[in-house]
Write a protein that holds these residues in place. Structure first.
Motif, PDB file in Angstrom:
ATOM      1  N   ILE A 253       0.865  -1.315  -0.011  1.00 22.70           N
ATOM      2  CA  ILE A 253      -0.231  -0.048  -0.059  1.00 22.70           C
ATOM      3  C   ILE A 253       1.027   1.354   0.055  1.00 22.70           C
ATOM      4  CG2 ILE A 253      -1.631   1.403   1.253  1.00 22.70           C
ATOM      5  CD1 ILE A 253      -3.086  -1.166   1.841  1.00 22.70           C
ATOM      6  N   SER A 411     -13.111   1.020   2.238  1.00 19.45           N
ATOM      7  CA  SER A 411     -13.167   1.187   3.491  1.00 19.45           C
ATOM      8  C   SER A 411     -12.767   0.217   4.308  1.00 19.45           C
ATOM      9  CB  SER A 411     -14.861   1.254   3.800  1.00 19.45           C
ATOM     10  OG  SER A 411     -15.371  -0.236   3.782  1.00 19.45           O
ATOM     11  N   CYS A 415     -11.764  -4.621   3.829  1.00 21.56           N
ATOM     12  CA  CYS A 415     -10.796  -5.753   4.146  1.00 21.56           C
ATOM     13  C   CYS A 415     -11.299  -6.633   5.610  1.00 21.56           C
ATOM     14  CB  CYS A 415      -9.438  -5.180   4.637  1.00 21.56           C
ATOM     15  SG  CYS A 415      -8.505  -4.585   3.056  1.00 21.56           S
ATOM     16  N   SER A 426      -2.815  -8.653   2.633  1.00 19.35           N
ATOM     17  CA  SER A 426      -2.585  -7.433   2.275  1.00 19.35           C
ATOM     18  C   SER A 426      -1.193  -7.085   2.863  1.00 19.35           C
ATOM     19  CB  SER A 426      -3.941  -6.599   2.762  1.00 19.35           C
ATOM     20  OG  SER A 426      -3.557  -5.163   2.296  1.00 19.35           O
ATOM     21  N   LEU A 443     -11.637  -8.411  13.466  1.00 19.83           N
ATOM     22  CA  LEU A 443     -11.581  -7.730  14.402  1.00 19.83           C
ATOM     23  C   LEU A 443     -12.786  -7.981  15.351  1.00 19.83           C
ATOM     24  CD1 LEU A 443     -11.083  -4.270  12.397  1.00 19.83           C
ATOM     25  CD2 LEU A 443      -9.455  -5.883  13.398  1.00 19.83           C
ATOM     26  N   ALA A 453      -1.579  -6.167  15.667  1.00 29.10           N
ATOM     27  CA  ALA A 453      -0.754  -6.466  14.382  1.00 29.10           C
ATOM     28  C   ALA A 453      -0.065  -7.808  14.696  1.00 29.10           C
ATOM     29  CB  ALA A 453       0.409  -5.464  14.319  1.00 29.10           C
ATOM     30  N   TRP A 454       0.042  -8.498  13.701  1.00 35.54           N
ATOM     31  CA  TRP A 454       0.719  -9.826  13.818  1.00 35.54           C
ATOM     32  C   TRP A 454       2.120  -9.907  14.697  1.00 35.54           C
ATOM     33  CZ3 TRP A 454      -1.509 -14.435  12.789  1.00 35.54           C
ATOM     34  CH2 TRP A 454      -2.654 -14.284  12.087  1.00 35.54           C
ATOM     35  N   MET A 473      -5.354   2.996   4.567  1.00 37.93           N
ATOM     36  CA  MET A 473      -6.395   3.692   3.851  1.00 37.93           C
ATOM     37  C   MET A 473      -5.862   4.792   3.271  1.00 37.93           C
ATOM     38  SD  MET A 473      -9.471   2.316   4.955  1.00 37.93           S
ATOM     39  CE  MET A 473     -10.872   3.533   5.310  1.00 37.93           C
TER      40      MET A 473
HETATM   41  C1  HEC Z   1      -6.142  -2.874   2.573  1.00 39.90           C
HETATM   42  C2  HEC Z   1      -6.923  -3.953   3.825  1.00 39.90           C
HETATM   43  C3  HEC Z   1      -7.331  -3.105   4.715  1.00 39.90           C
HETATM   44  C4  HEC Z   1      -7.962  -2.164   5.365  1.00 39.90           C
HETATM   45  C5  HEC Z   1      -8.546  -1.033   4.345  1.00 39.90           C
HETATM   46  C6  HEC Z   1      -7.833  -1.985   6.822  1.00 39.90           C
HETATM   47  N1  HEC Z   1      -7.171  -2.916   7.276  1.00 39.90           N
HETATM   48 FE1  HEC Z   1      -6.883  -3.278   9.140  1.00 39.90          FE
HETATM   49  N2  HEC Z   1      -5.355  -4.990   8.760  1.00 39.90           N
HETATM   50  C7  HEC Z   1      -5.322  -5.289   7.615  1.00 39.90           C
HETATM   51  C8  HEC Z   1      -4.212  -6.219   7.930  1.00 39.90           C
HETATM   52  C9  HEC Z   1      -3.424  -6.974   6.534  1.00 39.90           C
HETATM   53  C10 HEC Z   1      -3.980  -6.471   8.920  1.00 39.90           C
HETATM   54  C11 HEC Z   1      -2.877  -7.126   9.673  1.00 39.90           C
HETATM   55  C12 HEC Z   1      -1.584  -6.389   9.786  1.00 39.90           C
HETATM   56  C13 HEC Z   1      -0.417  -6.915  10.384  1.00 39.90           C
HETATM   57  O1  HEC Z   1      -0.609  -7.277  11.481  1.00 39.90           O
HETATM   58  O2  HEC Z   1       0.558  -6.543   9.947  1.00 39.90           O
HETATM   59  C14 HEC Z   1      -5.012  -5.475   9.835  1.00 39.90           C
HETATM   60  C15 HEC Z   1      -4.894  -5.084  11.102  1.00 39.90           C
HETATM   61  C16 HEC Z   1      -5.705  -4.385  11.861  1.00 39.90           C
HETATM   62  C17 HEC Z   1      -5.996  -4.437  13.423  1.00 39.90           C
HETATM   63  C18 HEC Z   1      -5.311  -5.294  14.214  1.00 39.90           C
HETATM   64  C19 HEC Z   1      -6.107  -6.450  14.655  1.00 39.90           C
HETATM   65  C20 HEC Z   1      -5.184  -7.382  15.650  1.00 39.90           C
HETATM   66  O3  HEC Z   1      -5.931  -8.150  16.198  1.00 39.90           O
HETATM   67  O4  HEC Z   1      -4.078  -7.378  15.720  1.00 39.90           O
HETATM   68  C21 HEC Z   1      -6.734  -3.215  13.825  1.00 39.90           C
HETATM   69  C22 HEC Z   1      -7.259  -3.074  15.094  1.00 39.90           C
HETATM   70  C23 HEC Z   1      -7.324  -2.860  12.207  1.00 39.90           C
HETATM   71  N3  HEC Z   1      -6.724  -3.470  10.986  1.00 39.90           N
HETATM   72  C24 HEC Z   1      -8.256  -1.792  12.001  1.00 39.90           C
HETATM   73  C25 HEC Z   1      -8.416  -1.314  10.914  1.00 39.90           C
HETATM   74  C26 HEC Z   1      -9.319  -0.116  10.711  1.00 39.90           C
HETATM   75  C27 HEC Z   1     -10.039   0.706  11.781  1.00 39.90           C
HETATM   76  C28 HEC Z   1      -9.355   0.185   9.280  1.00 39.90           C
HETATM   77  C29 HEC Z   1      -9.911   1.391   8.684  1.00 39.90           C
HETATM   78  C30 HEC Z   1      -9.798   2.460   9.205  1.00 39.90           C
HETATM   79  C31 HEC Z   1      -8.664  -0.926   8.717  1.00 39.90           C
HETATM   80  N4  HEC Z   1      -8.146  -1.562   9.680  1.00 39.90           N
HETATM   81  C32 HEC Z   1      -8.593  -1.024   7.407  1.00 39.90           C
HETATM   82  C33 HEC Z   1      -5.821  -4.737   6.243  1.00 39.90           C
HETATM   83  C34 HEC Z   1      -6.516  -3.748   6.429  1.00 39.90           C
END
Ligand code: HEC
Ligand code: HEC
Length: 606
Positions: A253, A411, A415, A426, A443, A453-454, A473
């Protein structure tokens, strides 16, 4: 806005008594036991401030009916005067509504029942005629031309089919035909010719064709997309239109990648009906055409329901972008109409001179006139008086708002589908490096499973949300405008899903589960997946390494783990058996086949 207030003051002043009863009954509903369904519809006053959130629409006896998700009410609108005639409390929450001959059926996703409703035009009365249990978490309903009724239920991964029988006195009854267990959680559905039913995945990209009489699964196929929210036949009935998204995990991204649509595409896919019915894998791909709805700077986040008129006009909701994409012929490009926030359901009147769009976050319905040269918005009907929103409710609106992302491409929900996960990978740079895409986390239940995060790099949920907005985003908002507290309040309200076996009400083999629990402890699983949350705050090396060389990860909570379809940070394990047999997990202490079976019985109960 059309003003219906004057018209209704009259009706509701003479209705004070029923309003009082309504308030009392509503309170009683809240405290009544989960097993007992509402037995009579209660008239409410649309002037009473409420949050409705219309989730579905249908025409019935020349009136428009809206099923409201949050208030559990049905609003009845007169298409002539564009006035709300009345509003009825029939459940704690509703997901869908459909007309089936002389009656209506509403999906009560709180009690997991179908409410069979009868409407009298002359007295403007809505009554509950029958309450029928259905599979847990009903999300969508369709009625075939021959009167079959199909309901998809998400967490129980079931489709239930009913027949309608009507006797000479116009007394109707609904009888259960069959229940079909699916491998994926279903959402959208569409009756096809030859007694077939098409059902789409609620999260990832699977489609299944079922025999609607026997319940046999004829075939399954993959769209290679996710978030399938619209299914419709073309005007000539020869093609199927499918609205979905596709996410490219290989494109990390960045502003540029999002701008050009390299990260997420919003698609209208078209397939030949005969290929879908014959499930021929050879022709499956050759008959696919993909119309990308997004172009740079033209947002198209979260394609949703589609309708196609007999003359070939297509209307496709862009639920994250407050627009409807329209074209008057398959060969013409789409243009846009502006509607309210989160257009989430669309229906047409019988002669197809009008379409109605439910704006879920505005408690309103947009009226689209179809009789002119081009579709046009001619009115917006308010479903009633609103009330101030809580921070959690504002957060919910932000979660589904594609305008928070660069040019409105997607939004959070694109995802994290409905707060869960679309199952894809992603490259959101969550690990601060590119080239190491991660599985999108669910979530549901995330509130108490920090760090986030992982790699466990975010000690506070708010830190993760800020990164999600700024990086995932590519949000155009300034730092001080980011809706972090609101999104945190919304995420804090999300509970983990029930396990599949709990959702199916299957008598659990508690002996096996108890043995599984003991093995879980004996093998040290509980050292890392500890306590009632089945996770812990540290990071561990379980023999997995990502593309950036990271080897230590934070264990995901195992609550509701059976509702996930891919596992590990890189999604390489496709099943719980894969996790336990991968040798990448718990590799020093290899499990026997029997132990794997017992442990999976336990994991499936969580
Ligand atoms: C393009 C896809 C994508 C979008 C859009 C996205 N996310 Fe995520 N999200 C991910 C990915 C992939 C992970 C895991 C990332 C990592 O841990 O490296 C993640 C992880 C998270 C986590 C952590 C969960 C955990 O248990 O560790 C949260 C909270 C979260 N996202 C909230 C949001 C929110 C709120 C939005 C909108 C503002 C959002 N995400 C938009 C792909 C996305
Ligand atoms: C040393 C700590 C540790 C032990 C012991 C451990 N796990 Fe894990 N578990 C993890 C970590 C860390 C991950 C995430 C690894 C990754 O994805 O890179 C994980 C992932 C999982 C997943 C996948 C969850 C998902 O959503 O992707 C399952 C299922 C699981 N573990 C079950 C078990 C079971 C069953 C045992 C015992 C046989 C066990 N774990 C033992 C740390 C541990």
């Amino acid at each position: 806005m059309v003003n219906w207030t004057a018209h209704h003051n009259r009706v509701f002043l003479s209705n004070r008594v029923s309003l009082m009863t309504a308030v009392l009954l509503t309170a009683a509903h809240l405290f009544s036991s989960a097993a007992c369904a509402a037995d009579s519809a209660v008239r409410l006053n649309p002037l009473q401030p409420a949050l409705r959130m219309p989730a579905d629409l249908t025409m019935h006896q020349q009136k428009l009916f809206a099923a409201n998700a949050r208030s559990g009410t049905v609003s009845i609108v007169d298409p002539e005067s564009l006035c709300v005639l009345s509003e009825w409390k029939v459940a704690n929450s509703l997901n869908g509504i459909a007309s089936a001959g002389s009656f209506l059926i509403a999906l009560d996703n709180h009690q997991h029942v179908l409410q069979v409703l009868r409407y009298s035009v002359s007295s403007d009365e809505l009554a509950i005629q029958q309450t029928i249990p259905t599979a847990m978490d009903p999300v969508q309903i369709a009625v075939s031309e021959t009167g079959q009724i199909a309901v998809t239920s998400r967490w129980s991964r079931r489709v239930t089919i009913y027949a309608t029988n009507q006797d000479s006195n116009d007394n109707s009854a609904i009888s259960h035909l069959c229940t079909i267990d699916l491998r994926f959680a279903p959402h959208c559905l569409l009756f096809l010719p030859e007694n077939k039913l098409l059902v789409a995945d609620a999260f990832a990209g699977q489609l299944a064709v079922l025999e609607s009489l026997s319940g046999n699964i004829v075939s399954t196929m993959d769209t290679h997309g996710h978030n399938i929210r619209g299914l419709s036949l073309s005007a000539d009935g020869q093609q199927i239109h499918i609205a979905h998204q596709s996410l490219n995990y290989e494109s990390f991204i960045s502003h540029e990648h999002v701008f050009w649509g390299d990260v997420m595409q919003n698609n209208l896919e078209t397939r030949d009906l005969r290929d879908v019915l014959s499930a021929s894998r050879v022709t499956e791909d050759s008959s696919r055409h993909i119309y990308p709805l997004g172009t740079p700077s033209v947002g198209s986040g979260d394609p949703d329901e589609i309708v196609v008129t007999r003359t070939g006009t297509t209307l496709l909701l862009l639920s994250g972008f407050q627009q409807v994409a329209c074209r008057t012929d398959n060969h013409l490009p789409f243009f846009r109409l502006k509607v309210g926030r989160r257009p989430d359901a669309i229906c047409m009147n019988d002669d197809q001179t009008r379409a109605y769009v439910a704006n879920r976050f505005d408690d309103s319905v947009s009226v689209i006139e179809l009789s002119g040269e081009q579709p046009k918005i001619t009115a917006t009907i308010s479903l009633g008086a609103g009330r101030p929103l809580t921070e959690t409710e504002v957060g919910e609106q932000k979660f589904f708002d594609a305008r928070l992302s660069l040019d409105g491409w997607y939004s959070c929900h694109s995802c994290h589908t409905d707060g869960h996960t679309n199952g894809m990978l992603s490259d959101t740079l969550g690990d601060e490096g590119q080239g190491a895409p991660k599985k999108i986390a669910s979530l549901l239940g995330t509130h108490d499973t920090g760090p986030w995060a992982w790699t466990g790099s975010k000690p506070k949920l708010e830190d993760q949300i800020r990164t999600s907005l700024l990086v995932s985003m590519q949000s155009p908002l300034g730092e001080h405008e980011l809706p972090v507290p609101q999104l945190a309040a919304y995420l804090n309200s999300l509970e983990p899903p029930p396990s599949i076996s709990a959702a199916r009400g299957e008598t659990q083999n508690s002996d096996l589960i108890n043995q599984g629990r003991k093995l879980f402890e004996a093998h040290g699983c509980a050292d890392c997946h500890a306590g009632s949350l089945l996770t812990s705050a540290s990071v561990y090396d379980v023999g997995l390494r990502d593309e950036s060389g990271t080897t230590e990860f934070n264990p995901p909570s195992l609550r509701g783990v059976s509702q996930r379809d891919r596992f590990f940070h890189n999604g390489t394990a496709q099943s719980l058996t894969d996790v336990l047999k991968s040798g990448h997990h718990n590799s020093d202490d290899l499990l026997s086949n029997d132990e794997v079976i017992i442990l999976i019985a336990y994991l499936n109960s969580l």
